[in-house]
Write a protein that holds these residues in place. Structure first.
Motif, mmCIF file in Angstrom:
data_model
loop_
_atom_site.group_PDB
_atom_site.id
_atom_site.type_symbol
_atom_site.label_atom_id
_atom_site.label_comp_id
_atom_site.label_asym_id
_atom_site.label_seq_id
_atom_site.Cartn_x
_atom_site.Cartn_y
_atom_site.Cartn_z
ATOM 1 N N ASN A 1 0.853 -1.193 -0.105
ATOM 2 C CA ASN A 1 0.120 0.091 -0.071
ATOM 3 C C ASN A 1 0.773 1.240 -0.083
ATOM 4 O O ASN A 1 0.299 2.230 0.466
ATOM 5 C CB ASN A 1 -0.879 -0.259 1.094
ATOM 6 N N GLY A 2 1.893 1.181 -0.402
ATOM 7 C CA GLY A 2 3.145 2.338 -0.582
ATOM 8 C C GLY A 2 3.466 2.970 0.821
ATOM 9 O O GLY A 2 3.292 2.288 1.816
ATOM 10 N N ASP B 1 -6.089 6.828 11.457
ATOM 11 C CA ASP B 1 -6.973 7.002 10.032
ATOM 12 C C ASP B 1 -6.201 6.275 8.907
ATOM 13 O O ASP B 1 -6.953 5.800 7.958
ATOM 14 C CB ASP B 1 -6.960 8.494 9.527
ATOM 15 N N CYS B 2 -4.931 6.396 8.687
ATOM 16 C CA CYS B 2 -4.369 5.603 7.822
ATOM 17 C C CYS B 2 -4.269 3.840 7.675
ATOM 18 O O CYS B 2 -4.656 3.340 6.731
ATOM 19 C CB CYS B 2 -2.733 5.913 7.419
ATOM 20 N N LEU B 3 -4.622 3.329 9.098
ATOM 21 C CA LEU B 3 -4.680 2.201 9.140
ATOM 22 C C LEU B 3 -6.083 1.786 8.787
ATOM 23 O O LEU B 3 -6.367 0.576 8.138
ATOM 24 C CB LEU B 3 -4.476 1.708 10.851
ATOM 25 N N ASP C 1 -4.910 -2.807 3.174
ATOM 26 C CA ASP C 1 -3.633 -3.450 2.745
ATOM 27 C C ASP C 1 -2.503 -2.821 3.276
ATOM 28 O O ASP C 1 -2.357 -1.675 3.051
ATOM 29 C CB ASP C 1 -3.553 -3.825 1.217
ATOM 30 N N PRO C 2 -1.720 -3.320 4.156
ATOM 31 C CA PRO C 2 -0.571 -3.002 4.769
ATOM 32 C C PRO C 2 0.382 -2.518 3.910
ATOM 33 O O PRO C 2 0.490 -2.925 2.780
ATOM 34 C CB PRO C 2 -0.101 -3.868 5.788
ATOM 35 N N GLY C 3 1.159 -1.299 4.150
ATOM 36 C CA GLY C 3 2.162 -0.845 3.463
ATOM 37 C C GLY C 3 3.169 -0.397 4.555
ATOM 38 O O GLY C 3 3.460 -1.109 5.354
ATOM 39 N N VAL C 4 3.967 0.663 4.384
ATOM 40 C CA VAL C 4 5.010 1.235 5.102
ATOM 41 C C VAL C 4 4.681 2.671 5.691
ATOM 42 O O VAL C 4 4.187 3.475 5.119
ATOM 43 C CB VAL C 4 6.263 1.454 4.378
ATOM 44 N N ILE C 5 4.480 2.475 7.000
ATOM 45 C CA ILE C 5 4.646 3.937 7.911
ATOM 46 C C ILE C 5 5.809 4.219 8.130
ATOM 47 O O ILE C 5 6.502 3.619 8.985
ATOM 48 C CB ILE C 5 3.610 3.510 9.170
ATOM 49 N N LYS D 1 0.469 -4.647 15.039
ATOM 50 C CA LYS D 1 -0.552 -5.984 14.681
ATOM 51 C C LYS D 1 -1.203 -6.025 13.563
ATOM 52 O O LYS D 1 -1.660 -7.140 13.191
ATOM 53 C CB LYS D 1 -1.515 -5.592 15.810
ATOM 54 N N LYS D 2 -1.442 -4.797 12.760
ATOM 55 C CA LYS D 2 -2.042 -4.813 11.553
ATOM 56 C C LYS D 2 -1.177 -5.035 10.556
ATOM 57 O O LYS D 2 -1.419 -5.063 9.300
ATOM 58 C CB LYS D 2 -2.656 -3.494 11.196
#
Length: 181
Positions: A7-8, A109-111, A116-120, A138-139
């Motif tokens: 997810n970018g 909000d991003c979560l 679909d997980p990405g990079v934070i 966890k996500k």
């Protein structure tokens, strides 16, 4: 980095954290004198390039206190694709209000908005963000922490968090303002 990037890349910057501690690093590590420390500035375009390293940037959020009226930085941030979120300081104490809470909400909000997980990538160094980052883990989101070496050891010790010392990109992300305005 070898991290998941479905997810970018989502970048969250605590402006006061990075600026105030950056001044400290400029003085202690890079031997800035008093005048240079006062003129220390962060190049947000350089910071984003340092973090992204050619990865596609999906979102960039910067949270901070209201700047002086003559500060054009916040409008320029929008041209870099950064959405500034500005809050007034306390009229009683002059201290920041609501900045950490807004940053936490922006990450949550991003979560919620991206199943679909990405990079934070978090650009902050205080312990207040630990519970939010634990939720990210966890996500199954990949976490990258960008800050100066003095970042909270609790943040740096979170399992699965990649820590990058901003001093490694100091020339790219910091500059000295020519004149104080």
């Amino acid at each position: 980095f070898g991290t998941r990037n479905v997810n970018g890349l989502h970048v969250f910057i605590d402006n006061s954290n990075v600026f105030i501690e950056g001044q400290r690093v400029a003085r202690e590590t890079f031997k800035y004198d008093d005048q240079l420390v006062l003129r220390f500035r962060v190049s947000y375009g350089g910071l984003l390039d340092f973090i992204a390293q050619a990865r596609p940037l999906r979102e960039a959020v910067l949270v901070g206190s209201r700047p002086p009226p003559n500060d054009a930085l916040w409008n320029r941030l929008r041209t870099l694709g950064i959405e500034p979120r500005i809050f007034d300081r306390s009229i009683y104490t002059g201290r920041e209000k609501r900045v950490d809470a807004e940053m936490t909400n922006a990450i949550r909000d991003c979560l919620e908005d991206n199943p679909d997980p990405g990079v934070i990538a978090l650009v902050a160094g205080d312990t207040d963000y630990v519970p939010t980052l634990e939720r990210c883990l966890k996500k199954k989101w990949a976490l990258e922490l960008y800050f100066w070496a003095q970042a909270s050891s609790e943040l740096k010790r979170l399992p699965g968090v990649k820590f990058v010392d901003l001093a490694n990109g100091f020339e790219q992300i910091a500059y000295v303002q020519k004149e104080l305005t």
